[in-house]
Design an enzyme around this catalytic site. Structure first.
Site, mmCIF file in Angstrom:
data_model
loop_
_atom_site.group_PDB
_atom_site.id
_atom_site.type_symbol
_atom_site.label_atom_id
_atom_site.label_comp_id
_atom_site.label_asym_id
_atom_site.label_seq_id
_atom_site.Cartn_x
_atom_site.Cartn_y
_atom_site.Cartn_z
ATOM 1 N N ARG A 177 1.123 -0.940 0.396
ATOM 2 C CA ARG A 177 0.441 -0.248 0.305
ATOM 3 C C ARG A 177 0.517 1.505 0.312
ATOM 4 O O ARG A 177 0.846 2.264 1.191
ATOM 5 C CB ARG A 177 -1.115 -0.097 1.042
ATOM 6 C CG ARG A 177 -1.811 1.112 1.387
ATOM 7 C CD ARG A 177 -3.312 1.013 -0.010
ATOM 8 N NE ARG A 177 -3.950 -0.300 0.105
ATOM 9 C CZ ARG A 177 -4.368 -0.631 -0.572
ATOM 10 N NH1 ARG A 177 -4.383 0.274 -1.855
ATOM 11 N NH2 ARG A 177 -5.495 -1.791 -0.160
ATOM 12 N N ARG A 193 2.177 -5.863 -10.106
ATOM 13 C CA ARG A 193 2.676 -5.088 -9.009
ATOM 14 C C ARG A 193 3.065 -6.048 -7.561
ATOM 15 O O ARG A 193 3.808 -5.863 -6.947
ATOM 16 C CB ARG A 193 1.335 -4.945 -8.104
ATOM 17 C CG ARG A 193 -0.253 -5.105 -8.159
ATOM 18 C CD ARG A 193 -1.074 -4.329 -7.754
ATOM 19 N NE ARG A 193 -1.664 -4.791 -7.133
ATOM 20 C CZ ARG A 193 -3.324 -3.940 -6.633
ATOM 21 N NH1 ARG A 193 -2.398 -2.505 -5.952
ATOM 22 N NH2 ARG A 193 -3.685 -4.788 -6.199
ATOM 23 N N HIS A 210 0.207 3.551 -10.423
ATOM 24 C CA HIS A 210 -1.088 3.379 -9.595
ATOM 25 C C HIS A 210 -0.088 4.235 -8.144
ATOM 26 O O HIS A 210 -0.205 4.094 -7.561
ATOM 27 C CB HIS A 210 -1.526 2.256 -9.163
ATOM 28 C CG HIS A 210 -2.478 2.986 -8.646
ATOM 29 N ND1 HIS A 210 -2.671 3.386 -6.888
ATOM 30 C CD2 HIS A 210 -3.354 1.681 -8.623
ATOM 31 C CE1 HIS A 210 -3.919 3.537 -6.695
ATOM 32 N NE2 HIS A 210 -4.415 2.091 -7.511
ATOM 33 N N ASP A 221 -13.351 7.909 -7.177
ATOM 34 C CA ASP A 221 -12.496 7.328 -7.783
ATOM 35 C C ASP A 221 -12.588 7.883 -9.410
ATOM 36 O O ASP A 221 -13.524 6.915 -9.548
ATOM 37 C CB ASP A 221 -13.342 5.778 -6.978
ATOM 38 C CG ASP A 221 -12.202 4.658 -7.555
ATOM 39 O OD1 ASP A 221 -11.108 4.736 -8.448
ATOM 40 O OD2 ASP A 221 -12.518 3.471 -7.339
ATOM 41 N N GLU A 267 -3.319 8.472 -11.373
ATOM 42 C CA GLU A 267 -2.602 7.057 -12.015
ATOM 43 C C GLU A 267 -2.228 8.190 -13.650
ATOM 44 O O GLU A 267 -3.598 8.612 -14.023
ATOM 45 C CB GLU A 267 -3.400 6.782 -11.485
ATOM 46 C CG GLU A 267 -3.448 6.331 -9.662
ATOM 47 C CD GLU A 267 -4.382 5.310 -9.395
ATOM 48 O OE1 GLU A 267 -5.049 3.784 -10.685
ATOM 49 O OE2 GLU A 267 -5.302 5.970 -8.625
#
Ligand code: BG6
Length: 300
Positions: free
Chosen positions: A74, A100, A170, A214, A273
Site C-alpha cells: 500500500r 505489482r 498507480h 475514484d 495515476e
C-alpha cells in the site's frame, strides 16, 4: 527470493545503491545520491520512497503497509498491468493484474553522467503468468531516480496477433492534508465516476477533496499538477503514451475496510495515476511495443 550479496555484487554502486531486506522477505534497493534518496522494491519494480535531496518525500507509503511477498504494497508506485482494475471476465483474477505482486528481474543498474540512477527491470512470460494472461508479452520498467522521478513501462507483443492491454502507474503522492490540496489539468475532461456507478461526467475546474474520489478521466494526455499550499509545493505530473488519468482517494470508510492505510492515512495521500483504461485500452500489433512514460517533479 533474490540473494542480497549477489545483488550487491552485481548491481550495487558503492553507497549510492545498496540492497537490503525490508522485513523478512522483501528485497529493496536503497538509493542515496547527491540528487535524491529513494527505495525501490524488487517485487513489482515498485518505488516505495523518493525524495529529492533535502526535501520531504514526494511518494506516500502507508505506515501500515505490509511487506508480504505476493501481496500488493500500500503506497509507492504500483504497476497495474496487463489490466487495470477488475479483470474484464474473471473476478478470481487479481485486481490491477499481476505485475505489482511478482518479483521482477533486475537487468541493470547505472549511475548516469547527470547523477541519476537508472534501474531496468523486466518480467518474462512464464507458466505462472500464462495462467492469468495467456500471451507472450514481455514487460520492462525503466526507473530514473534523480531530482525528478521518471518511470517507463514498455510492453512488447511477441505474439502473431494483436493484444489489448490496460495499465496504470498507480502512484501514491504524499500530501499535507488532502482536504487542502487541489489537482489541476483535467478541467473539461470526461470521466467515469466509480463512486457513482461509473456514470460519465465532465470535470469543472480543479479537483478538490471532501469525500471519496475514484475517477477514470478519459482521452486526456494533459499534464496534472497537485498544488499543496501547506507544504508550499506543487507536484508536476507529465506523461506520454497515456490517455487516461485516474484520481483516487478512498476516504474514511473504505480505508478502514482496507486495513493497511494507517490511522487517517487517507488524509496524507492522493493517487494520480497515468495509464490507459476503460475506452483508452491499448492495442499492440505483433512485434510492436507500447511505452507508457511519466515524469514527476516538484516546484515550490
Ligand atoms: C484505483 C481504483 O486505481 O485503485 C480504485 O480506481 C481502487 O477503485 C484503488 O480501489 C486501489 O486498489 P487496490 O487493489 O490497490 O486496493
Amino acid at each position: 527470493m533474490h540473494d542480497i550479496t549477489d545483488l550487491n555484487s552485481h548491481f550495487g554502486i558503492g553507497e549510492q545503491l545498496m540492497f537490503s531486506l525490508l522485513g523478512e522477505n522483501m528485497v529493496v534497493a536503497d538509493i542515496n545520491t547527491d540528487l535524491c534518496t529513494a527505495r525501490v522494491a524488487i517485487q513489482g519494480a515498485q518505488v516505495l520512497e523518493w525524495a529529492p535531496k533535502g526535501q520531504r518525500s514526494v511518494i506516500w507509503l502507508s505506515t501500515d503497509a505490509k511487506f508480504i511477498p505476493g501481496k500488493s504494497i500500500r503506497g509507492g508506485t504500483p504497476v497495474c498491468w496487463p489490466w487495470f482494475g477488475a479483470h474484464a471476465t474473471n473476478s478470481d483474477y487479481p485486481a490491477h493484474g499481476y505485475a505489482r505482486t511478482v518479483d521482477w528481474d533486475l537487468l541493470s543498474s547505472e549511475l548516469l553522467a547527470d547523477g541519476r540512477i537508472k534501474l531496468v527491470f523486466s518480467i518474462q512470460t512464464s507458466d505462472a503468468t500464462r495462467r492469468v494472461w495467456p500471451h507472450t508479452s514481455p514487460l520492462e520498467c525503466h526507473i530514473f531516480l534523480g531530482n525528478t522521478l521518471e518511470l517507463e513501462l514498455i510492453t512488447r507483443n511477441d505474439e502473431s496477433v494483436p493484444i489489448i492491454i490496460s495499465e496504470a502507474l498507480h502512484t501514491y503522492f504524499a500530501v499535507s492534508d488532502v482536504r487542502q490540496v487541489r489537482v489541476s489539468g483535467l478541467d473539461a475532461c470526461e470521466y467515469l465516476d466509480k463512486v457513482d456507478n461509473f456514470n460519465r461526467k465532465t470535470q469543472q475546474g480543479v479537483i478538490n477533496f471532501s469525500g471519496e474520489v475514484d475517477r477514470v478521466y478519459l482521452a486526456t494526455e494533459s499534464k496534472c499538477v497537485i498544488d499543496d499550499s501547506n507544504w508550499k509545493r506543487q507536484i508536476h505530473i507529465t506523461k506520454r503514451g497515456s490517455r487516461s488519468t485516474v484520481v483516487w482517494n478512498p476516504w474514511i470508510d473504505k480505508s478502514q475496510a482496507m486495513g493497511d492505510m494507517g490511522e487517517s492515512g487517507y488524509l496524507n495521500m492522493l493517487c494520480v495515476e497515468s495509464g490507459n483504461a476503460a475506452s483508452d485500452v491499448v492495442t499492440i500489433e505483433p512485434a510492436k511495443e507500447h511505452r507508457l512514460w511519466v515524469r514527476y517533479h516538484v516546484e515550490s
